[in-house]
Design a protein around this motif. Structure first.
Motif, mmCIF file in Angstrom:
data_model
loop_
_atom_site.group_PDB
_atom_site.id
_atom_site.type_symbol
_atom_site.label_atom_id
_atom_site.label_comp_id
_atom_site.label_asym_id
_atom_site.label_seq_id
_atom_site.Cartn_x
_atom_site.Cartn_y
_atom_site.Cartn_z
ATOM 1 N N ILE A 57 -7.705 45.624 -8.712
ATOM 2 C CA ILE A 57 -8.015 44.921 -9.640
ATOM 3 C C ILE A 57 -9.417 45.607 -9.898
ATOM 4 O O ILE A 57 -9.464 46.398 -11.378
ATOM 5 N N GLU A 58 -10.653 45.829 -9.544
ATOM 6 C CA GLU A 58 -11.718 46.261 -10.270
ATOM 7 C C GLU A 58 -11.802 47.644 -10.238
ATOM 8 O O GLU A 58 -11.557 47.655 -11.508
ATOM 9 N N ASP A 59 -10.513 48.804 -9.763
ATOM 10 C CA ASP A 59 -10.417 49.724 -9.774
ATOM 11 C C ASP A 59 -10.065 49.931 -11.355
ATOM 12 O O ASP A 59 -10.249 50.934 -12.149
ATOM 13 N N ARG A 60 -9.073 48.798 -11.336
ATOM 14 C CA ARG A 60 -8.152 49.146 -12.670
ATOM 15 C C ARG A 60 -8.689 48.988 -13.720
ATOM 16 O O ARG A 60 -8.852 49.838 -14.837
ATOM 17 N N ASP A 61 -9.611 48.472 -14.163
ATOM 18 C CA ASP A 61 -10.076 47.759 -14.646
ATOM 19 C C ASP A 61 -11.600 48.825 -14.961
ATOM 20 O O ASP A 61 -11.511 48.709 -16.432
#
Lengths: 136, 136
Positions: A51-55
């Motif tokens: 989710i961190e990379d997505r955000d």
């Protein structure tokens, strides 16, 4: 002044009438808009579960809004619609842009803000698919 | 009446000021809009070279504009942008729709106008890919 006042009243009445007409319309015929060139990019992450990379990628794509020839931009993630065979929900982030013409899209490709985005974010994605459409 | 007139003048001036502000802006920050659900469908024709079939499908997709929950629809064909490895230009017709919410998209799926479109046009396409996104 009296004539000016009449003009204001007429203009306001016309605006109100057109608003009512538009909202009362139960259905409409197809109409083209002013931004006929559509550029839709789908990104698959190197770390699909992150989710961190997505955000980070979402934030990066949003910086592209500063490019003048992009008339409208929408950044998306996968919607929780019904799972069907035809629906590809394996991607992580989408970038949907509208341009007035092909020249505007070409300008975007080499724009410093776009190049900066690629420099900062390309390590996040593994695969990209681009669809370029023009209004039919 | 004098008070009404002042109101008209103020409203008109405010409208004019906001229009000037918007058009004078050289660049902008990312902003979400009111239709967060994006449904983008790409069609590959059974007869890829047939302009007649492509145009029939374009006309068919345009009939979907009558569905009330579709807030905006754009029907596209492949744009003549630069050929690059990441650009998929093998499709023939695209259907890009915007909804206020997921319920609106679900309503569209089973709407009589949509079912009629499938009945009339599904013989034209060989493959369909759907991307459903929601604003990030």
């Amino acid at each position: 002044m009296k004539s000016n006042r009449r003009k204001f009243i007429t203009t306001t009445a016309a605006l109100a009438a057109s608003t009512i007409a538009a909202s009362a319309m139960p259905s409409s015929d197809y109409q083209k808009d002013e931004f006929p060139v559509v550029h839709h990019v789908f990104f698959w992450l190197k770390n699909p579960g992150s989710i961190e990379d997505r955000d980070k990628l979402v934030a990066g794509v949003k910086t592209l809004a500063k490019i003048e020839t992009i008339k409208k931009i929408k950044v998306g993630v996968v919607a929780s619609t019904e799972k069907r065979d035809v629906v590809d929900n394996s991607w992580a982030v989408s970038e949907l842009m509208f341009f007035s013409d092909l020249a505007g899209q070409a300008t975007y490709q080499t724009h410093p803000v776009h190049l900066e985005f690629i420099k900062n974010c390309s390590h996040l994605w593994e695969k990209v698919i681009v669809y370029d459409a023009v209004d039919a």
